[in-house]
Design a protein around this motif. Structure first.
Motif, PDB file in Angstrom:
ATOM      1  N   ASN A   1       6.303   2.468   3.508  1.00 57.21           N
ATOM      2  CA  ASN A   1       4.884   2.482   3.852  1.00 57.21           C
ATOM      3  C   ASN A   1       4.064   2.507   2.564  1.00 57.21           C
ATOM      4  O   ASN A   1       4.193   3.446   1.760  1.00 57.21           O
ATOM      5  N   SER A   2       3.249   1.489   2.356  1.00 58.81           N
ATOM      6  CA  SER A   2       2.351   1.466   1.194  1.00 58.81           C
ATOM      7  C   SER A   2       0.888   1.646   1.614  1.00 58.81           C
ATOM      8  O   SER A   2       0.007   1.715   0.764  1.00 58.81           O
ATOM      9  N   ASP A   3       0.642   1.728   2.932  1.00 59.68           N
ATOM     10  CA  ASP A   3      -0.731   1.935   3.419  1.00 59.68           C
ATOM     11  C   ASP A   3      -1.313   3.252   2.911  1.00 59.68           C
ATOM     12  O   ASP A   3      -2.479   3.316   2.511  1.00 59.68           O
ATOM     13  N   TYR A   4      -0.488   4.305   2.948  1.00 57.70           N
ATOM     14  CA  TYR A   4      -0.998   5.621   2.550  1.00 57.70           C
ATOM     15  C   TYR A   4      -1.447   5.600   1.083  1.00 57.70           C
ATOM     16  O   TYR A   4      -2.442   6.222   0.703  1.00 57.70           O
ATOM     17  N   TYR A   5      -0.687   4.872   0.244  1.00 60.10           N
ATOM     18  CA  TYR A   5      -1.024   4.772  -1.184  1.00 60.10           C
ATOM     19  C   TYR A   5      -2.346   4.022  -1.368  1.00 60.10           C
ATOM     20  O   TYR A   5      -3.243   4.479  -2.095  1.00 60.10           O
TER      21      TYR A   5
END
Length: 243
Positions: free
Chosen positions: A99-103
């Motif tokens: 998951n790269s959305d949180y970053y």
């Protein structure tokens, strides 16, 4: 051999990711291409995984949660969030979910924060909202979900009143309301209680200024759309695929 990357979703005729990565590959003279994989059903992913030229995928609505059961491995952060927006294929063609959305959300939000922001409302409960909740946890911002069909510990839109809006200075729209071409739609919150200390963050990037954002600006609130988040999560995807 050309390396293939792509976006997994449904009804993704217009894709930020395809445009972004296609321009990146051309500018950096990389022997790669980026395709849209528009799936009517997530089961079609099985066939895509058989193509050994595919090295990585982004995942968008509505498959960020459904995709998990089709993967071989899950990164610990993606497991904790419960949603995947990046898939990497290793040298054995094993699929790993990240998951790269949180970053992207965290790094794009930080410049907008002020010392009065202690609590946030997350509008919507889909896959994207899970990454937002994870990011807020790590920023020590307490959050509450707002849903049309609230579960225990969630608020309904009818619950939102002046006291709640004054208490929750950060409001994040994780719903598709207001996305082009339906630009006149917006989440049903009491905008009249917003102040200059509020921040309204819309995950939508098309149009670049949503009705949700305009209504916030009318009350002096800071606003942003999801474009910077998209750029940051895209670059993080590229790093994951190439590590």
């Amino acid at each position: 051999m050309i390396k293939i990357y792509g976006l997994l979703g449904r009804d993704i005729g217009y894709s930020f990711s395809r445009n972004y990565f296609s321009e990146k590959f051309e500018k950096e003279n990389l022997d790669c291409q980026y395709n849209n994989f528009d799936l009517k059903h997530i089961e079609e992913l099985r066939q895509i995984k058989e193509n050994t030229s595919i090295k990585g995928l982004n995942v968008t609505i509505p498959y960020k949660e459904d995709v998990i059961s089709y993967l071989d491995h899950l990164d610990p952060i993606a497991k904790e969030i419960g949603a995947v927006n990046v898939i990497k294929f290793d040298e054995n063609q094993q699929s790993i979910g990240y998951n790269s959305d949180y970053y992207g959300f965290t790094e794009s939000l930080k410049p907008l924060l002020n010392k009065t922001i202690k609590k946030a409302l997350i509008l919507g409960t889909g896959g994207a909202s899970k990454a937002i909740a994870y990011a807020l946890d790590r920023l020590n911002i307490h959050y509450t979900f707002v849903s049309r069909n609230p579960d225990f510990n969630e608020l309904s839109y009818n619950d939102l009143d002046e006291d709640i809006i004054r208490e929750y200075k950060l409001i994040i729209n994780c719903t598709p309301l207001g996305t082009h071409p339906n630009v006149d739609y917006y989440p049903d919150i009491p905008y009249e209680h917003l102040t200059k200390n509020h921040v309204l963050y819309d995950l939508i990037y098309n149009p670049d200024q949503t009705t949700f954002m305009k209504k916030g600006q009318e009350k002096g609130a800071k606003t942003t759309n999801g474009l910077q988040m998209l750029i940051l999560q895209a670059e993080k995807s590229w790093k994951i695929w190439n590590d």
